[in-house]
Design a protein around this motif. Sequence first.
Motif, PDB file in Angstrom:
ATOM      1  N   VAL A 197       6.971  15.531  -4.348  1.00  0.00           N
ATOM      2  CA  VAL A 197       7.439  14.266  -4.925  1.00  0.00           C
ATOM      3  C   VAL A 197       8.497  13.600  -4.039  1.00  0.00           C
ATOM      4  O   VAL A 197       8.483  12.390  -3.828  1.00  0.00           O
ATOM      5  CB  VAL A 197       7.980  14.505  -6.345  1.00  0.00           C
ATOM      6  CG1 VAL A 197       8.719  13.265  -6.858  1.00  0.00           C
ATOM      7  CG2 VAL A 197       6.837  14.841  -7.296  1.00  0.00           C
ATOM      8  N   ASP A 198       9.423  14.423  -3.516  1.00  0.00           N
ATOM      9  CA  ASP A 198      10.474  13.844  -2.669  1.00  0.00           C
ATOM     10  C   ASP A 198       9.885  13.138  -1.446  1.00  0.00           C
ATOM     11  O   ASP A 198      10.384  12.085  -1.018  1.00  0.00           O
ATOM     12  CB  ASP A 198      11.442  14.932  -2.216  1.00  0.00           C
ATOM     13  CG  ASP A 198      12.335  15.411  -3.353  1.00  0.00           C
ATOM     14  OD1 ASP A 198      12.406  14.698  -4.375  1.00  0.00           O
ATOM     15  OD2 ASP A 198      12.949  16.490  -3.222  1.00  0.00           O
ATOM     16  N   ARG A 199       8.824  13.725  -0.868  1.00  0.00           N
ATOM     17  CA  ARG A 199       8.185  13.098   0.302  1.00  0.00           C
ATOM     18  C   ARG A 199       7.614  11.737  -0.072  1.00  0.00           C
ATOM     19  O   ARG A 199       7.739  10.760   0.669  1.00  0.00           O
ATOM     20  CB  ARG A 199       7.090  14.006   0.836  1.00  0.00           C
ATOM     21  CG  ARG A 199       6.402  13.442   2.090  1.00  0.00           C
ATOM     22  CD  ARG A 199       5.165  14.222   2.434  1.00  0.00           C
ATOM     23  NE  ARG A 199       5.439  15.639   2.601  1.00  0.00           N
ATOM     24  CZ  ARG A 199       4.498  16.558   2.846  1.00  0.00           C
ATOM     25  NH1 ARG A 199       3.232  16.179   2.925  1.00  0.00           N
ATOM     26  NH2 ARG A 199       4.809  17.825   2.992  1.00  0.00           N
TER      27      ARG A 199
ATOM     28  N   PRO B 169      16.928  -7.614  -2.405  1.00  0.00           N
ATOM     29  CA  PRO B 169      17.115  -6.391  -3.192  1.00  0.00           C
ATOM     30  C   PRO B 169      18.439  -5.729  -2.812  1.00  0.00           C
ATOM     31  O   PRO B 169      18.910  -5.867  -1.692  1.00  0.00           O
ATOM     32  CB  PRO B 169      15.919  -5.540  -2.790  1.00  0.00           C
ATOM     33  CG  PRO B 169      15.648  -5.940  -1.384  1.00  0.00           C
ATOM     34  CD  PRO B 169      15.978  -7.408  -1.292  1.00  0.00           C
ATOM     35  N   PHE B 170      19.019  -5.005  -3.738  1.00  0.00           N
ATOM     36  CA  PHE B 170      20.265  -4.294  -3.467  1.00  0.00           C
ATOM     37  C   PHE B 170      20.136  -2.872  -3.997  1.00  0.00           C
ATOM     38  O   PHE B 170      19.381  -2.602  -4.940  1.00  0.00           O
ATOM     39  CB  PHE B 170      21.460  -4.998  -4.121  1.00  0.00           C
ATOM     40  CG  PHE B 170      21.216  -5.419  -5.544  1.00  0.00           C
ATOM     41  CD1 PHE B 170      21.306  -4.503  -6.594  1.00  0.00           C
ATOM     42  CD2 PHE B 170      20.880  -6.730  -5.842  1.00  0.00           C
ATOM     43  CE1 PHE B 170      21.068  -4.892  -7.901  1.00  0.00           C
ATOM     44  CE2 PHE B 170      20.640  -7.117  -7.155  1.00  0.00           C
ATOM     45  CZ  PHE B 170      20.733  -6.199  -8.186  1.00  0.00           C
ATOM     46  N   ALA B 171      20.883  -1.975  -3.376  1.00  0.00           N
ATOM     47  CA  ALA B 171      20.854  -0.566  -3.784  1.00  0.00           C
ATOM     48  C   ALA B 171      21.711  -0.367  -5.017  1.00  0.00           C
ATOM     49  O   ALA B 171      22.644  -1.128  -5.291  1.00  0.00           O
ATOM     50  CB  ALA B 171      21.342   0.315  -2.638  1.00  0.00           C
TER      51      ALA B 171
ATOM     52  N   GLY C 120       7.690   5.726  -0.243  1.00  0.00           N
ATOM     53  CA  GLY C 120       7.728   4.486  -1.010  1.00  0.00           C
ATOM     54  C   GLY C 120       8.996   3.700  -0.740  1.00  0.00           C
ATOM     55  O   GLY C 120       8.977   2.469  -0.631  1.00  0.00           O
ATOM     56  N   ASN C 121      10.120   4.422  -0.652  1.00  0.00           N
ATOM     57  CA  ASN C 121      11.391   3.754  -0.371  1.00  0.00           C
ATOM     58  C   ASN C 121      11.386   3.103   1.006  1.00  0.00           C
ATOM     59  O   ASN C 121      11.893   1.988   1.188  1.00  0.00           O
ATOM     60  CB  ASN C 121      12.530   4.770  -0.489  1.00  0.00           C
ATOM     61  CG  ASN C 121      13.892   4.098  -0.413  1.00  0.00           C
ATOM     62  OD1 ASN C 121      14.169   3.153  -1.136  1.00  0.00           O
ATOM     63  ND2 ASN C 121      14.735   4.587   0.479  1.00  0.00           N
ATOM     64  N   ALA C 122      10.801   3.779   1.993  1.00  0.00           N
ATOM     65  CA  ALA C 122      10.718   3.210   3.348  1.00  0.00           C
ATOM     66  C   ALA C 122       9.902   1.926   3.353  1.00  0.00           C
ATOM     67  O   ALA C 122      10.266   0.931   3.983  1.00  0.00           O
ATOM     68  CB  ALA C 122      10.121   4.227   4.311  1.00  0.00           C
ATOM     69  N   SER C 123       8.766   1.925   2.634  1.00  0.00           N
ATOM     70  CA  SER C 123       7.945   0.710   2.554  1.00  0.00           C
ATOM     71  C   SER C 123       8.702  -0.413   1.853  1.00  0.00           C
ATOM     72  O   SER C 123       8.630  -1.581   2.248  1.00  0.00           O
ATOM     73  CB  SER C 123       6.636   1.007   1.817  1.00  0.00           C
ATOM     74  OG  SER C 123       5.831   1.900   2.550  1.00  0.00           O
TER      75      SER C 123
ATOM     76  N   THR D 165       0.840  -1.204   0.000  1.00  0.00           N
ATOM     77  CA  THR D 165       0.000   0.000   0.000  1.00  0.00           C
ATOM     78  C   THR D 165       0.870   1.247   0.000  1.00  0.00           C
ATOM     79  O   THR D 165       0.612   2.215  -0.733  1.00  0.00           O
ATOM     80  CB  THR D 165      -0.925  -0.002   1.219  1.00  0.00           C
ATOM     81  OG1 THR D 165      -1.779  -1.149   1.163  1.00  0.00           O
ATOM     82  CG2 THR D 165      -1.775   1.268   1.260  1.00  0.00           C
ATOM     83  N   GLY D 166       1.936   1.232   0.819  1.00  0.00           N
ATOM     84  CA  GLY D 166       2.846   2.378   0.855  1.00  0.00           C
ATOM     85  C   GLY D 166       3.581   2.568  -0.460  1.00  0.00           C
ATOM     86  O   GLY D 166       3.754   3.698  -0.944  1.00  0.00           O
ATOM     87  N   ILE D 167       4.013   1.456  -1.083  1.00  0.00           N
ATOM     88  CA  ILE D 167       4.764   1.551  -2.339  1.00  0.00           C
ATOM     89  C   ILE D 167       3.853   1.991  -3.484  1.00  0.00           C
ATOM     90  O   ILE D 167       4.149   2.950  -4.223  1.00  0.00           O
ATOM     91  CB  ILE D 167       5.422   0.199  -2.670  1.00  0.00           C
ATOM     92  CG1 ILE D 167       6.460  -0.164  -1.599  1.00  0.00           C
ATOM     93  CG2 ILE D 167       6.072   0.226  -4.046  1.00  0.00           C
ATOM     94  CD1 ILE D 167       6.978  -1.582  -1.711  1.00  0.00           C
ATOM     95  N   ILE D 168       2.715   1.281  -3.655  1.00  0.00           N
ATOM     96  CA  ILE D 168       1.801   1.593  -4.762  1.00  0.00           C
ATOM     97  C   ILE D 168       1.214   2.988  -4.605  1.00  0.00           C
ATOM     98  O   ILE D 168       1.124   3.765  -5.568  1.00  0.00           O
ATOM     99  CB  ILE D 168       0.687   0.533  -4.835  1.00  0.00           C
ATOM    100  CG1 ILE D 168       1.290  -0.834  -5.196  1.00  0.00           C
ATOM    101  CG2 ILE D 168      -0.379   0.927  -5.849  1.00  0.00           C
ATOM    102  CD1 ILE D 168       0.310  -1.991  -5.083  1.00  0.00           C
TER     103      ILE D 168
END
Length: 699
Positions: A364-366, A679-681, A371-374, A343-346
């Motif tokens: 947008v940055d917020r 996943p990797f950065a 999304g990145n945190a989720s 939900t956070g990502i989508i």
Amino acid sequence: MDLDYSPVPDIEGNPAGVICILSETTQRVAAERRNSFLLSLSDDLRSLKTPAEITHLAAVRIGELLDASRVFYAEITSSGMMTVERDYARSVGSIAGVHSLASFGPDLLAAYRNGAPVVVYDVPGDERLSPPARDGLTAREVGAFIDVVLFEEEQWVGLLAVQNATPRVWSEAEERLVQEVGVRVKAAIEQARAERDRLWDLSQDMLARADFTGMMSAVNPAWTRVLGWSENDLLTREYAGFMHPEDVANSLDVIAQMARSREPARFENRIAAQDGTWKNIEWTVAPEPDGINFVAVGRDLTEAKARKGELEAAQEALRHSRKMEAIGQLTGGIAHDFNNMLTGIIGSLDLIQRNIAAGRLDRVDRYIDAGNASAQRAAALTSRLLAFGRRQSLDLRVTDINALVSGMSELLTRTLGEQTVLETHFKAELWAASTDTNQLESALLNLCINARDAMPEGGRLIIETDNIYLDEHYTRDHPDLAPGEYVILSVSDTGIGMTASTMEKVFEPFFTTKPVGQGTGLGLSMIYGFARQSGGHVRIYSELGFGTTVKLFVPRAHGETETVQQRKARFPLGLGETVMVVEDDPSVRLIVTEVLRDLRYNAIEAVDAVSAIPLLQSDERIDLLVTDVGLPGMNGRQLAEIAREIRPGLNVLFITGYAQNATIRSGFLNEGMDMLTKPFAADVLATKVRDMIAGTPPD
């Protein structure tokens, strides 16, 4: 002698003399002593259960009473063989064994058949003994003897012998005593055998007497009850013929070994029943003194094994039920947490798309951060799931755990807050450990956070290290843990502790004591899976109101410890080199190739090994192969082998989300290979690619 004194008065009544009457009582006193001895012996013999015990006790008692050199009881067969199982010998050697009565000569045999005791005062001078008999007895240190032959109806069955090393005149009382002892010994043996026969008939176990050549000479009724065969069937066929063909060799080997060692033995085999079925029998066998026969006790395990099988089936059903319950709990927990994260990502992506379309870029940055945190939470959840299932990719290194904990002290202090006092107690000569440093750091941080949450009013958190050797006694209760040397990393708190029921569930997935929304419940299960996968163990000790201690057992490593340098995020650029990316997931393939192109690499791509091999066989320049491990069809490891046959020395970077064979990197990677776990950065990918192309040794 009995002495009776009476005064003799004179005419005035004063004692003038004494009359002394003397009576000899030798025979009476001897009779009383003999009766007392026989009564005591009879009482003691009555409590004994075996002929061997009876004959030995009688031999010792009469030997001590008569000051004899040797006393024994021998069983006599119809063929005239005498078996001495054990004797009482004082200052002379033992004659235990099998002897022939015929060697004593015809005159002595005739005397035996008369039934009266055979008494010899002087072996060298007794003409009834044949010269070979005199020589044999003299060689055995027999100078005089009393032999009492015992009969069963008209058949002699036993012989009680009292011997002296030198010539000796035996008294009539001694002769009668030996004869009376012989009678009592025979009666006690008959009673013991009657009891044995009663047990023989009533025993539920199969009892048998057999010889080492393969035949049985006696079986009890239990054989017929268990197997259905008649006594005649059993005694007229070799016992190996009743054994299952697959069990014959082992069974006969055990019996042969028993014959050589003269020690009892146990084994199990299958015996044929008359109805065509096979019975599982557990045997205990023991040799007899004659060296020819042995006795066997067989216990039918057929029903017990059937019950054991039913119990194992029930236990397996219970385990399956619990497994399905755990799977249901696991999937429910995953669905709940992933739905929140998705939900956070989508939602963030949708808001980013709508705001960009509307030209509103200030928020947008917020949305990107949200999304990145989720996504990071989803990655952490996946990592914990793999750790719990022991399927994560471990990078085992020789590690100094003292240094690792010291390096985390600042992070831990900030995480614990001001109310929690952090103490560390390091073992001075701590062994090096074999572990994945990143996973161990994550496990330690997780334990410290749990400890902090268990101390809402503050308290002390103690981190300790130590060396320990776990022996087989400890590891017997932990089958997956091998005996050996381990490094202990323990985390203790002074918090609220746990109940026994909570302790039983702490390692279950998604079990948590925290309120809904404040934890996935995968922390301790992840630590448990990581510890077991790396060859170690985890134990937890807690008592309600007295805090908790968690101990990680990490296998000891031999070698130089490695220092892992913490790198800052960086994006080193390429020099136009070509990187081949083989990935079946289109989204992952897109992201990896786009990152590489942004970094000035020439990225070529393939969806699987089949489409990648022609490119590897072409003249196209390829400086690095980046491939997913879990490709459909031919996997990434197999593709790497083919690639190196085509292009020797080609470096390979594996990327994997989960691959069972890649869980321990040291057994999966060859020289010139490395691995990244999804996943990797992007900066991690950039650094790894640059290092491998430039020839920098992998971390």
